[in-house]
Design an enzyme around this catalytic site. Structure first.
Site, PDB file in Angstrom:
ATOM      1  N   ASP A  49      51.330 -28.528 125.407  1.00 50.52           N
ATOM      2  CA  ASP A  49      52.028 -27.566 124.474  1.00 50.52           C
ATOM      3  C   ASP A  49      52.041 -26.318 124.911  1.00 50.52           C
ATOM      4  OD1 ASP A  49      49.345 -27.298 124.321  1.00 50.52           O
ATOM      5  OD2 ASP A  49      49.327 -27.369 121.902  1.00 50.52           O
ATOM      6  N   SER A  50      51.206 -26.110 126.381  1.00 48.82           N
ATOM      7  CA  SER A  50      51.225 -24.604 127.040  1.00 48.82           C
ATOM      8  C   SER A  50      52.420 -24.294 127.278  1.00 48.82           C
ATOM      9  CB  SER A  50      50.302 -24.859 128.161  1.00 48.82           C
ATOM     10  OG  SER A  50      50.768 -25.876 128.935  1.00 48.82           O
ATOM     11  N   ASP A  88      51.598 -33.875 124.896  1.00 49.58           N
ATOM     12  CA  ASP A  88      50.527 -33.060 124.202  1.00 49.58           C
ATOM     13  C   ASP A  88      50.741 -33.032 122.793  1.00 49.58           C
ATOM     14  OD1 ASP A  88      48.168 -31.453 123.851  1.00 49.58           O
ATOM     15  OD2 ASP A  88      49.038 -30.128 124.922  1.00 49.58           O
ATOM     16  N   LYS A 118      48.287 -36.891 124.144  1.00 50.05           N
ATOM     17  CA  LYS A 118      46.893 -36.158 124.138  1.00 50.05           C
ATOM     18  C   LYS A 118      46.717 -35.346 122.733  1.00 50.05           C
ATOM     19  CE  LYS A 118      46.314 -32.132 126.337  1.00 50.05           C
ATOM     20  NZ  LYS A 118      45.839 -31.166 125.266  1.00 50.05           N
ATOM     21  N   GLU A 120      44.046 -32.597 120.400  1.00 47.71           N
ATOM     22  CA  GLU A 120      42.932 -31.766 120.448  1.00 47.71           C
ATOM     23  C   GLU A 120      41.971 -32.053 119.263  1.00 47.71           C
ATOM     24  OE1 GLU A 120      43.718 -27.403 120.480  1.00 47.71           O
ATOM     25  OE2 GLU A 120      45.046 -27.698 122.268  1.00 47.71           O
ATOM     26  N   GLU A 187      37.795 -28.504 128.381  1.00 49.82           N
ATOM     27  CA  GLU A 187      38.568 -27.180 128.881  1.00 49.82           C
ATOM     28  C   GLU A 187      37.635 -25.955 128.654  1.00 49.82           C
ATOM     29  OE1 GLU A 187      42.525 -26.213 127.467  1.00 49.82           O
ATOM     30  OE2 GLU A 187      42.432 -24.221 128.190  1.00 49.82           O
TER      31      GLU A 187
HETATM   32  O1  KIV Z   1      48.750 -27.674 127.158  1.00 54.53           O
HETATM   33  C1  KIV Z   1      48.250 -27.847 128.158  1.00 54.53           C
HETATM   34  O2  KIV Z   1      48.790 -27.653 129.227  1.00 54.53           O
HETATM   35  C2  KIV Z   1      46.979 -28.480 128.292  1.00 54.53           C
HETATM   36  C3  KIV Z   1      46.162 -28.783 129.530  1.00 54.53           C
HETATM   37  C4  KIV Z   1      46.115 -27.480 130.396  1.00 54.53           C
HETATM   38  C5  KIV Z   1      45.074 -29.487 129.160  1.00 54.53           C
HETATM   39  O3  KIV Z   1      46.496 -28.686 126.881  1.00 54.53           O
END
Ligand code: KIV
Length: 274
Positions: A49-50, A88, A118, A120, A187
């Protein structure tokens, strides 16, 4: 460039088996061409989600929707042939209830063809993780610095600096493992704590700003490539793609202004002189 049916894509079992064998290599990818470039070198690609910040210029990861994540994951699945792909789960798509998490995560697997999600959270998400895993959705958890919790954490802060944070993270890691997650991202975590967690767990730990002793590493590809302006201490820039693009754009602009582009070889109906 894309999808060759003869190439076998990695599975979670391939990743799990790497514990104590060799470090897992992973990177983020958001688009088909980037996925195709990274695919030969990565065990898995995370559609993180970055992308909210890196691709869309948002202030944090909070604003990205599940629909956006799904479209980018479809693109990454088209670009990558061998790496396992993980989506994510964005903010708001899994926290409300385990049923909400299942509805959204099952949609993700159905619509994108990716292999895992993934999310959080630690002990607070253990029940949800167990619910998903029991219903055939592989889960990688994410603890330590959690970008989706930026507002309650009061910024992006390294974790594990005091006894309380250390105890909490160990408790989170053990709860995630018990719930059935196949891996956990650590992280922004103090080195000694990341090492302790990696030793305590049978599942894979993936470090980002954690420790070289984690079972694997992940970086945001644009950070690693030098194509995102703000970098955390833990980022190593392996290239300066921003500079390459800048000089190419300048050369193009100069050529256009000087009427040097398009040249004869780029123009229809005119034969280059032999
Ligand atoms: O959103 C993301 O890119 C991440 C990773 C950097 C672990 O959560």
């Amino acid at each position: 460039m894309y999808a060759d049916n003869k190439i076998r894509r990695s599975t979670i079992n391939d990743i799990i088996k790497l514990k104590n064998v060799r470090p897992v290599v992973s990177l983020t990818a958001y688009t088909a061409p980037m996925a195709a470039s990274l695919d030969p070198y990565a065990d898995f690609l995370l559609v993180g989600d970055s992308l909210a910040m890196v691709l869309y210029g948002m202030e944090s990861t909070i604003g990205v929707s599940l629909d956006t994540m799904i479209e980018h994951t479809k693109a990454v699945m088209r670009g990558a042939q061998k790496a396992m792909v993980i989506l994510d789960m964005p903010f708001g798509s899994f926290e409300q209830s385990k049923e909400q998490a299942f509805a959204n995560a099952s949609r993700v697997l159905r619509e994108t063809g990716c292999a895992a999600v993934k999310l959080e959270g630690g002990i607070d998400m253990a029940e949800t993780i167990e619910f998903l895993v029991k219903r055939n959705i592989p889960v990688m958890a994410h603890i330590g610095l959690r970008p989706q919790a930026v507002h309650v954490m009061g910024g992006y802060k390294t974790q594990g600096k005091n006894k309380k944070e250390r105890a909490q993270m160990i408790e989170d890691a053990l709860a995630i493992q018990k719930a059935g997650a196949f891996a956990v991202v650590l992280e922004g975590t103090e080195e000694s704590l990341a090492v302790e967690i990696t030793k305590k767990l049978d599942i894979i730990t993936i470090g980002i700003g954690a420790s070289a002793e984690c079972d694997g590493q992940i970086l945001v590809a644009e950070d690693m490539l030098g194509y995102f302006p703000k970098n955390a201490k833990f980022v190593k820039r392996y290239a300066e793609v921003g500079e390459i693009i800048d000089s190419a754009a300048k050369a193009y602009a100069d050529d256009v202004k000087a009427r040097k582009f398009p040249a004869i070889e780029h123009t229809y109906g005119i034969k280059p002189k032999s």
